[in-house]
Enzyme design. Structure first.
Site, mmCIF file in Angstrom:
data_model
loop_
_atom_site.group_PDB
_atom_site.id
_atom_site.type_symbol
_atom_site.label_atom_id
_atom_site.label_comp_id
_atom_site.label_asym_id
_atom_site.label_seq_id
_atom_site.Cartn_x
_atom_site.Cartn_y
_atom_site.Cartn_z
ATOM 1 N N THR B 1 0.748 -1.163 0.019
ATOM 2 C CA THR B 1 0.055 -0.111 0.035
ATOM 3 C C THR B 1 1.122 1.325 -0.062
ATOM 4 O O THR B 1 1.902 1.360 0.754
ATOM 5 C CB THR B 1 -0.802 0.121 1.120
ATOM 6 O OG1 THR B 1 -1.742 -0.953 1.365
ATOM 7 C CG2 THR B 1 -1.662 1.271 1.380
ATOM 8 N N GLU B 88 9.937 -4.252 -2.128
ATOM 9 C CA GLU B 88 10.129 -5.360 -1.299
ATOM 10 C C GLU B 88 11.256 -6.365 -2.080
ATOM 11 O O GLU B 88 10.797 -6.935 -3.216
ATOM 12 C CB GLU B 88 8.802 -6.316 -0.996
ATOM 13 C CG GLU B 88 8.183 -5.614 -0.013
ATOM 14 C CD GLU B 88 6.645 -6.198 0.360
ATOM 15 O OE1 GLU B 88 6.358 -6.896 -0.610
ATOM 16 O OE2 GLU B 88 6.101 -5.834 1.381
ATOM 17 N N ASN B 215 6.626 -12.116 0.999
ATOM 18 C CA ASN B 215 5.080 -12.271 0.913
ATOM 19 C C ASN B 215 4.660 -13.433 1.109
ATOM 20 O O ASN B 215 3.316 -13.579 1.285
ATOM 21 C CB ASN B 215 4.714 -11.486 -0.427
ATOM 22 C CG ASN B 215 4.765 -10.054 -0.692
ATOM 23 O OD1 ASN B 215 3.995 -9.286 0.379
ATOM 24 N ND2 ASN B 215 6.035 -9.578 -0.982
ATOM 25 N N THR B 220 -2.473 -12.469 5.561
ATOM 26 C CA THR B 220 -3.990 -11.847 6.017
ATOM 27 C C THR B 220 -4.190 -12.724 7.207
ATOM 28 O O THR B 220 -4.745 -11.971 8.266
ATOM 29 C CB THR B 220 -4.838 -11.909 5.112
ATOM 30 O OG1 THR B 220 -4.453 -10.865 3.916
ATOM 31 C CG2 THR B 220 -6.164 -11.263 5.466
#
Lengths: 221, 220
Positions: B1, B88, B215, B220
């Site tokens: 984000t 990243e 990642n 989540t």
């Protein structure tokens, strides 16, 4: 003295381990000079950043506030992802209904996205709490969130941190730097810059801070 | 984000400020990419306090408005590039400049298509001067241009001109990529697509094993 120095060392070390270095900013050439201070370089702005207990791991600052001493002309540009987060929906609506704003509250840790009506209610509560502390209207407050999608913000921890956050607001470079660290997530560096130039016979400043390292392909409008 | 907060003490009218901010975002944050994923939270908020004592800027065509626009573009580009630089797992920033397009928007679209190409990003991480992948990514951007107008250079090394691949020093090109990766510097890709006036830039980063590692763990 060794224990106190070691404890002070630890606290300083602790402090430094919670902070990340600043990114090198590759500014385009132009009739301006770079000045320190990021979001607080321009007159009328204050900032703060602190650890509010929102991050899943570590104690890096995770709550930031930027305020303006006067009603500031506002503009907002937002994701066009249709699964827009609650703070995005709230800000789009707020900026649509008012030309000005006075503050931006930013939290890291949870994105408050895909959180439904409860997530939107959380945004309203946070804006209302900040407005009360700053003696402003809730619609003067804008909100940005970043972090894990699908999780509601740790609202109690956030609300409990607001009085200290408001008390630590300052127009100093440190205030801006703390805020720039507090908005980061997987970032390895903080991103903050400001420039000064002459416009219309007066010196003006434009500054800013940003975050982002993953899930980056903005299509904002 | 991506989150951004921009502040200024310039005195500017609301409509003008909103228009200038959108223009600057389209020249900066909307031209970066790390992984092709558009977040649910991307937001840039820009506030103008008007407390500098400058004259009120109320017309987009005024000299003062052009000066303020240039400052806004510069600050947002500086921040946007630092985000791509910090992608990243990235080892270097990739800057893609496209010239010769019909207009700024078309040039920007081609530039971002190349900066977003996973195959180009992976080649740069492998220090492989893979001009074919760059040409391919320019070709699928959705902007028509004549393939015989295509010119590609990597730093100072020309890899393709007038649509024809050129003999080039492969070791030198690979060393250019390696040096940028070792010093977290910038890899510059310049692409010509014709004789138009349109020029645009986009910024990205190389694609490393670490991106997957980061990642795969950030769930989540």
């Amino acid at each position: 003295s060794s224990s106190s120095s070691s404890s002070s060392t630890i606290s300083i070390e602790d402090q430094s381990s919670n902070y990340i270095p600043a990114a090198p900013i590759l500014l385009p050439e132009g009739p301006w000079k770079q000045v320190p201070g990021g979001v607080t370089a321009a007159k009328g702005f204050n900032a703060a950043g602190m650890y509010g207990g929102l991050r899943a791991k570590g104690e890096k600052p995770d709550l930031a506030l930027v305020t303006c001493d006067v009603d500031a002309i506002s503009a907002g540009v937002f994701t066009t992802n249709v699964v827009a987060a609650a703070p995005v929906i709230y800000c789009r609506h707020t900026i649509d209904n008012s030309d000005t704003a006075r503050a931006v509250l930013i939290n890291a840790g949870q994105a408050n996205a895909a959180t439904g009506d409860a997530g939107y209610q959380d945004v309203i509560e946070c804006a209302t709490a900040v407005a009360k502390l700053l003696q402003l209207r809730p619609e003067d407050i804008l909100i940005e969130s970043t972090g894990v999608i699908g999780q509601r913000i740790k609202k109690e921890a956030l609300l409990n941190s607001l009085p200290e956050l408001v008390d630590s607001l300052s127009s100093t470079i440190k205030g801006a730097d703390n805020a720039a660290v507090a908005i980061t997530t997987t970032d390895i560096v903080s991103k903050s810059v400001a420039i000064e130039t002459e416009v219309g016979g007066s010196l003006i400043r434009v500054g800013g801070m940003a975050k982002g390292s993953g899930m980056i392909h903005p299509n904002m409008a | 984000t991506l989150l951004g907060v921009i502040t200024t003490d310039a005195l500017v009218t609301s409509d003008l400020w909103r228009s200038m901010v959108l223009t600057a975002v389209n020249r900066s944050f909307n031209q970066i990419t790390v992984d092709g994923d558009t977040s649910t939270n991307d937001t840039v908020i820009a506030l103008a306090s008007g407390t500098s004592g400058s004259t009120r800027i109320s017309s987009l065509s005024s000299y003062e408005a052009r000066q303020l626009q240039a400052c806004l573009d510069a600050v947002m580009q500086g921040l946007a590039k630092s985000i791509a630089w910090d992608g990243e797992g990235a080892t270097c920033l990739i800057e893609v400049t496209v010239t010769g397009a019909n207009n700024e928007a078309e040039a920007a679209k081609i530039a971002r298509s190349v900066a977003s190409s996973s195959l180009t990003k992976a080649a740069i991480y492998g220090r492989d001067p893979n001009w074919g992948r760059i040409a391919c990514a320019a070709g699928y951007a959705g902007i028509p241009f004549h393939p015989n107008d295509l010119r590609i250079s990597l730093g100072d090394i020309i890899l393709m001109d007038k649509g024809q691949p050129l003999p080039f020093d492969r070791d030198a090109a690979s060393a250019y990529l390696r040096r940028a990766g070792e010093t977290h510097d910038t890899v510059k890709i310049c692409i010509g697509v014709g004789n138009g006036q349109g020029q645009g830039q986009a910024w990205g980063c190389d694609l490393s094993y670490d991106y997957v590692k980061i990642n795969a763990e950030y769930t989540t």
